[in-house]
Design an enzyme around this catalytic site. Structure first.
Site, PDB file in Angstrom:
ATOM      1  N   THR A  93       0.840  -1.194   0.000  1.00  0.00           N
ATOM      2  CA  THR A  93       0.000   0.000   0.000  1.00  0.00           C
ATOM      3  C   THR A  93       0.874   1.242   0.000  1.00  0.00           C
ATOM      4  O   THR A  93       2.096   1.170   0.175  1.00  0.00           O
ATOM      5  CB  THR A  93      -0.972   0.020   1.189  1.00  0.00           C
ATOM      6  OG1 THR A  93      -1.980   1.009   0.967  1.00  0.00           O
ATOM      7  CG2 THR A  93      -0.256   0.316   2.505  1.00  0.00           C
ATOM      8  N   HIS A  95       1.306   5.322   1.483  1.00  0.00           N
ATOM      9  CA  HIS A  95       0.924   6.377   2.417  1.00  0.00           C
ATOM     10  C   HIS A  95       1.563   7.677   1.940  1.00  0.00           C
ATOM     11  O   HIS A  95       2.690   7.673   1.425  1.00  0.00           O
ATOM     12  CB  HIS A  95       1.411   6.087   3.840  1.00  0.00           C
ATOM     13  CG  HIS A  95       0.838   4.851   4.434  1.00  0.00           C
ATOM     14  ND1 HIS A  95      -0.501   4.553   4.401  1.00  0.00           N
ATOM     15  CD2 HIS A  95       1.437   3.826   5.096  1.00  0.00           C
ATOM     16  CE1 HIS A  95      -0.713   3.399   5.017  1.00  0.00           C
ATOM     17  NE2 HIS A  95       0.447   2.939   5.434  1.00  0.00           N
ATOM     18  N   ALA A 175      -5.725   3.439   6.388  1.00  0.00           N
ATOM     19  CA  ALA A 175      -5.274   4.623   5.654  1.00  0.00           C
ATOM     20  C   ALA A 175      -6.426   5.096   4.776  1.00  0.00           C
ATOM     21  O   ALA A 175      -6.791   4.425   3.801  1.00  0.00           O
ATOM     22  CB  ALA A 175      -4.052   4.288   4.813  1.00  0.00           C
ATOM     23  N   CYS A 191      -2.642  -3.269  -2.775  1.00  0.00           N
ATOM     24  CA  CYS A 191      -3.129  -4.425  -2.022  1.00  0.00           C
ATOM     25  C   CYS A 191      -3.075  -5.714  -2.858  1.00  0.00           C
ATOM     26  O   CYS A 191      -3.742  -6.697  -2.543  1.00  0.00           O
ATOM     27  CB  CYS A 191      -4.545  -4.197  -1.495  1.00  0.00           C
ATOM     28  SG  CYS A 191      -4.663  -2.743  -0.433  1.00  0.00           S
TER      29      CYS A 191
END
Length: 232
Positions: A93, A95, A175, A191
């Site tokens: 993933t 961020h 998130a 993912c």
């Protein structure tokens, strides 16, 4: 049982520094539980909820596939991003700025000892928050997180989740894309799921910027109601 939760907003903070801090809090709770059991004590354990916003970073869960990371080290540097393999569940993933990241570090013995229920409650917190903005967030079978337009060709993910738990103590979390730069998701297979888009709250609402503090307030309200928790 201690259902009070210490809320900390860490602001804009490096991923590794935050991960180390999570580990410190996590270890403190686990150690307290071991001491309680070993010495037949009944000391209460502390629960935490961390809000944070990270600089551009990609993280790969322990069961993830490195092939889902589409950049090499040089390309990562060029994009001003970092990469970490970490000890949560889930795959890869992203961020970054404009994303609200939440890390509940809870002793689930204070709430309920059911990881499945825990994840569903986190998803429900997001779903209820999105509903306040007129959006219908949904679960997608077999895919942890929160999506929009599930079951259609336009399905898109707005919130990713991945947790770790040991001795019923949790870390890592969720998130939620609020004002995120979605271009950074093009550098991964989010993912590990091919063919599904990613979105952000501001995009869905057709606005340049959404007040992130207001979103956090709504998240805390719904978490508190779902977990019957009190924040301080």
């Amino acid at each position: 049982m201690n259902k009070t939760v210490l809320l900390q907003d860490l602001g804009f903070k490096d991923y590794k520094e935050t991960w180390d801090y999570q580990e410190e809090l996590f270890k403190g709770i686990v150690d307290a539980k071991i001491r309680n059991r070993r010495e037949n004590l009944n000391d209460i354990t502390t629960n935490y909820f961390l809000f944070v916003e990270h600089p551009h970073v990609y993280t790969l869960g322990k069961s993830g596939d490195l092939a889902n990371m589409l950049l090499n080290e040089k390309q990562l540097t060029e994009k001003g991003a970092t990469f970490y393999k970490i000890n949560r569940g889930g795959d890869i993933t992203y961020h970054g700025p404009g994303q609200i990241v939440g890390y509940p570090i809870l002793d689930l013995d204070n709430f309920f000892t059911d990881i499945h229920k825990y994840l569903r409650f986190l998803e429900e917190m997001i779903i209820l928050t999105l509903a306040e903005y007129g959006l219908k967030g949904e679960r997608s079978d077999g895919e942890t997180g929160v999506w929009l337009d599930v079951g259609t060709p336009f399905a898109r993910k707005i919130c990713a989740m991945g947790v770790r738990a040991s001795r019923w103590v949790t870390m890592h979390g969720f998130a939620l894309n609020v004002n995120a730069d979605l271009g950074y998701f093009d550098n991964i297979i989010p993912c590990g799921i091919r063919g599904k888009a990613v979105t952000s709250l501001n995009v869905e609402l057709g606005k340049k910027h959404i007040d992130e503090d207001q979103v956090k307030e709504k998240l805390v309200k719904h978490f508190s109601n779902l977990f019957e928790a009190k924040f301080f």
